[in-house]
Each structure stands twice: as C-alpha cells, then as structure tokens.
Design a protein around this motif. Structure first.
Motif, PDB file in Angstrom:
ATOM      1  N   PRO A  55      14.581 -11.303  -2.034  1.00 23.99           N
ATOM      2  CA  PRO A  55      13.461 -10.771  -1.302  1.00 23.99           C
ATOM      3  C   PRO A  55      12.051 -10.632  -2.167  1.00 23.99           C
ATOM      4  O   PRO A  55      12.271 -11.070  -3.182  1.00 23.99           O
ATOM      5  CB  PRO A  55      13.928  -9.177  -1.587  1.00 23.99           C
ATOM      6  N   GLU A  56      10.991 -10.544  -1.491  1.00 24.57           N
ATOM      7  CA  GLU A  56       9.494 -10.533  -2.250  1.00 24.57           C
ATOM      8  C   GLU A  56       9.697  -9.543  -3.572  1.00 24.57           C
ATOM      9  O   GLU A  56       8.953  -9.590  -4.407  1.00 24.57           O
ATOM     10  CB  GLU A  56       8.502 -10.133  -1.168  1.00 24.57           C
ATOM     11  N   ARG A  57      10.180  -8.349  -3.176  1.00 23.61           N
ATOM     12  CA  ARG A  57      10.458  -7.359  -4.327  1.00 23.61           C
ATOM     13  C   ARG A  57      11.740  -7.296  -4.774  1.00 23.61           C
ATOM     14  O   ARG A  57      12.465  -7.067  -3.947  1.00 23.61           O
ATOM     15  CB  ARG A  57       9.836  -6.279  -3.947  1.00 23.61           C
ATOM     16  N   PRO A  58      11.938  -7.141  -6.092  1.00 22.88           N
ATOM     17  CA  PRO A  58      11.240  -6.786  -6.868  1.00 22.88           C
ATOM     18  C   PRO A  58      10.566  -8.011  -7.844  1.00 22.88           C
ATOM     19  O   PRO A  58      11.232  -9.345  -7.457  1.00 22.88           O
ATOM     20  CB  PRO A  58      12.049  -6.267  -8.081  1.00 22.88           C
ATOM     21  N   ASP A  59       9.469  -7.931  -8.330  1.00 26.56           N
ATOM     22  CA  ASP A  59       8.927  -8.820  -9.027  1.00 26.56           C
ATOM     23  C   ASP A  59       9.527  -9.368 -10.194  1.00 26.56           C
ATOM     24  O   ASP A  59      10.528  -8.562 -11.088  1.00 26.56           O
ATOM     25  CB  ASP A  59       7.538  -8.552  -9.729  1.00 26.56           C
ATOM     26  N   LEU A  60      10.084 -10.551 -10.404  1.00 24.82           N
ATOM     27  CA  LEU A  60      11.062 -11.303 -11.489  1.00 24.82           C
ATOM     28  C   LEU A  60      10.134 -11.557 -12.724  1.00 24.82           C
ATOM     29  O   LEU A  60       9.267 -12.312 -12.682  1.00 24.82           O
ATOM     30  CB  LEU A  60      11.948 -12.096 -10.776  1.00 24.82           C
ATOM     31  N   ALA A  84      17.813  -1.135 -12.911  1.00 26.30           N
ATOM     32  CA  ALA A  84      18.171  -2.466 -13.725  1.00 26.30           C
ATOM     33  C   ALA A  84      19.556  -2.647 -13.493  1.00 26.30           C
ATOM     34  O   ALA A  84      19.937  -3.932 -13.315  1.00 26.30           O
ATOM     35  CB  ALA A  84      18.058  -2.041 -15.346  1.00 26.30           C
ATOM     36  N   LEU A  85      20.362  -1.828 -13.176  1.00 25.74           N
ATOM     37  CA  LEU A  85      21.917  -1.960 -12.809  1.00 25.74           C
ATOM     38  C   LEU A  85      22.199  -2.518 -11.440  1.00 25.74           C
ATOM     39  O   LEU A  85      22.897  -3.298 -11.343  1.00 25.74           O
ATOM     40  CB  LEU A  85      22.552  -0.674 -12.955  1.00 25.74           C
ATOM     41  N   ALA A  86      21.085  -1.936 -10.465  1.00 27.39           N
ATOM     42  CA  ALA A  86      21.244  -2.524  -9.248  1.00 27.39           C
ATOM     43  C   ALA A  86      20.843  -3.819  -9.200  1.00 27.39           C
ATOM     44  O   ALA A  86      21.225  -4.607  -8.477  1.00 27.39           O
ATOM     45  CB  ALA A  86      20.231  -1.778  -8.346  1.00 27.39           C
ATOM     46  N   HIS A  87      19.851  -4.373 -10.217  1.00 24.56           N
ATOM     47  CA  HIS A  87      19.465  -5.668 -10.124  1.00 24.56           C
ATOM     48  C   HIS A  87      20.502  -6.675 -10.536  1.00 24.56           C
ATOM     49  O   HIS A  87      20.857  -7.658 -10.098  1.00 24.56           O
ATOM     50  CB  HIS A  87      18.268  -5.895 -10.942  1.00 24.56           C
ATOM     51  N   ILE A  88      21.289  -6.118 -11.537  1.00 21.30           N
ATOM     52  CA  ILE A  88      22.458  -6.961 -12.145  1.00 21.30           C
ATOM     53  C   ILE A  88      23.373  -7.080 -11.008  1.00 21.30           C
ATOM     54  O   ILE A  88      23.926  -8.168 -10.759  1.00 21.30           O
ATOM     55  CB  ILE A  88      22.947  -6.120 -13.368  1.00 21.30           C
ATOM     56  N   GLU A  89      23.913  -6.042 -10.298  1.00 28.90           N
ATOM     57  CA  GLU A  89      24.724  -6.209  -9.039  1.00 28.90           C
ATOM     58  C   GLU A  89      24.319  -6.977  -7.985  1.00 28.90           C
ATOM     59  O   GLU A  89      25.096  -7.802  -7.361  1.00 28.90           O
ATOM     60  CB  GLU A  89      25.295  -4.631  -8.582  1.00 28.90           C
ATOM     61  N   LEU A 136      17.006   9.719  -5.995  1.00 26.63           N
ATOM     62  CA  LEU A 136      15.864   9.805  -6.989  1.00 26.63           C
ATOM     63  C   LEU A 136      14.317   9.498  -6.523  1.00 26.63           C
ATOM     64  O   LEU A 136      13.727   9.399  -7.468  1.00 26.63           O
ATOM     65  CB  LEU A 136      16.282   9.045  -8.254  1.00 26.63           C
ATOM     66  N   GLY A 137      14.249   9.424  -5.423  1.00 27.65           N
ATOM     67  CA  GLY A 137      12.946   9.237  -4.571  1.00 27.65           C
ATOM     68  C   GLY A 137      12.395   7.704  -4.948  1.00 27.65           C
ATOM     69  O   GLY A 137      11.293   7.436  -4.794  1.00 27.65           O
ATOM     70  N   SER A 138      13.446   6.783  -5.303  1.00 22.70           N
ATOM     71  CA  SER A 138      12.960   5.381  -5.337  1.00 22.70           C
ATOM     72  C   SER A 138      13.751   4.394  -4.535  1.00 22.70           C
ATOM     73  O   SER A 138      14.637   4.830  -3.923  1.00 22.70           O
ATOM     74  CB  SER A 138      13.228   4.884  -6.955  1.00 22.70           C
ATOM     75  N   HIS A 139      13.699   2.835  -4.933  1.00 23.95           N
ATOM     76  CA  HIS A 139      14.602   2.137  -4.016  1.00 23.95           C
ATOM     77  C   HIS A 139      14.459   0.925  -4.974  1.00 23.95           C
ATOM     78  O   HIS A 139      13.783   0.488  -5.908  1.00 23.95           O
ATOM     79  CB  HIS A 139      14.038   1.946  -2.869  1.00 23.95           C
ATOM     80  N   TYR A 140      15.562   0.070  -4.691  1.00 24.46           N
ATOM     81  CA  TYR A 140      15.828  -1.309  -5.129  1.00 24.46           C
ATOM     82  C   TYR A 140      14.261  -2.350  -4.735  1.00 24.46           C
ATOM     83  O   TYR A 140      14.101  -2.214  -3.814  1.00 24.46           O
ATOM     84  CB  TYR A 140      16.866  -1.932  -4.681  1.00 24.46           C
ATOM     85  N   GLY A 141      13.842  -2.675  -5.685  1.00 23.35           N
ATOM     86  CA  GLY A 141      12.574  -3.476  -5.622  1.00 23.35           C
ATOM     87  C   GLY A 141      11.252  -2.830  -5.948  1.00 23.35           C
ATOM     88  O   GLY A 141      10.027  -3.419  -5.958  1.00 23.35           O
ATOM     89  N   ALA A 142      11.414  -1.697  -6.274  1.00 19.58           N
ATOM     90  CA  ALA A 142      10.225  -0.580  -6.711  1.00 19.58           C
ATOM     91  C   ALA A 142       9.750  -1.026  -8.057  1.00 19.58           C
ATOM     92  O   ALA A 142       8.653  -0.941  -8.415  1.00 19.58           O
ATOM     93  CB  ALA A 142      10.523   0.670  -6.622  1.00 19.58           C
ATOM     94  N   LEU A 143      10.394  -1.641  -8.936  1.00 23.96           N
ATOM     95  CA  LEU A 143      10.177  -2.062 -10.372  1.00 23.96           C
ATOM     96  C   LEU A 143      10.386  -3.405 -10.568  1.00 23.96           C
ATOM     97  O   LEU A 143      11.298  -4.174  -9.977  1.00 23.96           O
ATOM     98  CB  LEU A 143      11.132  -1.069 -11.222  1.00 23.96           C
TER      99      LEU A 143
END
Length: 267
Positions: A55-60, A84-89, A136-143
């Motif tokens: 996806p376009e996000r997260p910025d890598l 960070a854990l979500a990105h690893i998975e 937690l009010g966030s989502h994958y790609g937010a960071l």
C-alpha cells in the motif's frame, strides 16, 4: 482433473500483487484454504514478482531514519509497538507466499503444505494486530515502518536453503527470543487482550521456525552436508546482523533449532 484447476503459483502471484492490506491478508488465507481443499493444481507455471505490491502507507524508511518508538507505557508508545508488530506480520505474509511460489516446484508437496499454512497464520496475525491498533484509535499505515524486511527475500531469491536459513531460522527465531519479554511487559500493563495476541503469535512462530528447520535439515542431509555447518556458512554469507543472545533456548529447541546451530557464532 487437477489441470482444470487454477494453479497454486498463479494464486500465490495474485495474492503477492494485492496491495491493500486487508485484501492481501484475505487473499493469503484464501490461497491456503483452496490448497488445503484440493482446489489448486500443484503447478508452478508463472514467475513470482521481485517485489510484492504494497500500500501507499506506511511510509517505508531505512532503519537509521525510523523514529524512536517512545515509552512503551504511553498511548503513543503502545501504538508504535503494535504498528511495528503489524508491519512485521504484513511482510511475513509475502515472505511465506513467496517461498512457496519461488521454490515449491522443486520440493516435496509437504513444503507447499507447510508454508501456505504459515501464510495463513501470518495473515491472521496481521488481522489481529490491525484490529488491536483500531481499538487504540489508530490503524496499519498510520506510522512509518521499517523498509528492510523484504531485503532478506531479495538476498536469498536464488537459493531455497539460504531463504530457509535466514527467514525462519534467523529472523523468525529472533521473534522467539524477544516476544516473551514484550508479552510480559504488555501483561504488566494490564492488557490481557494484547498478551493473548502475543501468546498466539509466539505459539505459531515456534511451528514456523520448526517448518524452516525441518526442510533445511532434510535438504542438507539430502546433499550430504552437515545442517549446522551449512547453516552457519549461509548466515555468514547472507545475514548482515549478528546472532545475538539472549536466546529462548526452550522455544528454539521445540522448533528443532538446537544450540549446536547458533552457539558458536553468537555475538
């Protein structure tokens, strides 16, 4: 009759080229389910992409540019950890799919069975972690996220033994070492839901490291090589980081990764 079915390689390629995170997770689980039900032909008729669709996000970002995660007890720190854990998975979904699509035709069907089950597990782990972020009010790609996780796949794209040596037997084995401390920290914060997620991931990752070790040892013995010595030579060639203690020896041993593999090269 299997010739009338879509091929497993075609289904894997399609999943790898799916960019949207939830859709990729669904596609990986769908490939694994169709394979388990006998709805995909065991045929490797299309090449794997050099790089999956993301996806376009997260910025890598490179490791040097990654922001510090902050204190684990703060809301910001907790979100950064789960992201960070979500990105690893998320990247692990592609790693599991790619190893089958790239190498499965040269190996027994059990290899495809094992690593498509890994892909389904990683997709489920990602879904759990993305759901956790949303609570937690966030989502994958937010960071931003670490850009280097696919590097191991590129480094080992021509050698299945190198891929097994680095991805399950180094990177995933490292997860066995660090996850228990993270789990205890999450539990000490009163987050039992988070602790259950990490315990599920830890239990599954023992099995994943076990699959990697099992197939690596079988290939080494088939080639008349010492599994331990060949693993060490591949790690020296393809892995830039050190093999660092502390080790979760009991989890590693449960996965078949005994100390005679890694003890003498630990830094």
């Amino acid at each position: 009759m299997t010739g009338s079915f879509p091929t497993v390689a075609g289904a894997i390629r399609s999943a790898l080229l799916t960019a949207e995170p939830k859709a990729k997770a669904f596609a990986a689980r769908d490939v694994a389910r169709k394979w388990r039900l006998g709805r995909l032909a065991w045929k490797f008729d299309v090449p794997m992409p050099d790089t999956p669709a993301w996806p376009e996000r997260p910025d890598l970002l490179s490791p040097a540019r990654m922001p510090r995660r902050g204190r684990g007890g703060s809301d910001k720190g907790r979100i950064a950890l789960w992201h960070a854990l979500a990105h690893i998975e998320f990247v692990a979904i592609d790693l599991a799919l790619d190893i089958v699509g790239r190498f499965g035709g040269r190996l027994p069907r059990a290899f495809t069975d094992d690593f498509l089950s890994v892909a389904a597990d990683e997709a489920m782990h990602f879904a759990l972690l993305d759901r956790k972020l949303r609570t937690l009010g966030s989502h994958y790609g937010a960071l931003p996220a670490h850009a280097g996780l696919w590097q191991a796949a590129q480094e080992t794209s021509g050698d299945v033994m190198a891929r097994l040596a680095i991805v399950p037997m180094v990177l995933e084995a490292r997860g066995l070492d660090v996850t228990p401390a993270t789990l205890e920290r999450i539990r000490s914060q009163g987050d039992e839901n988070g602790a259950r997620i990490l315990q599920r991931i830890l239990d599954d990752e023992i099995r994943h490291v076990g699959f990697g070790t099992k197939h690596f040892v079988a290939l080494a013995r088939e080639n008349g090589e010492s599994p331990q010595n060949h693993w060490k030579s591949l790690v020296a060639k393809h892995f830039r980081g050190g093999i660092k203690p502390p080790f979760n020896d009991s989890a590693r041993l449960a996965a078949g990764l005994s100390r005679d593999f890694y003890d003498s090269i630990a830094s």
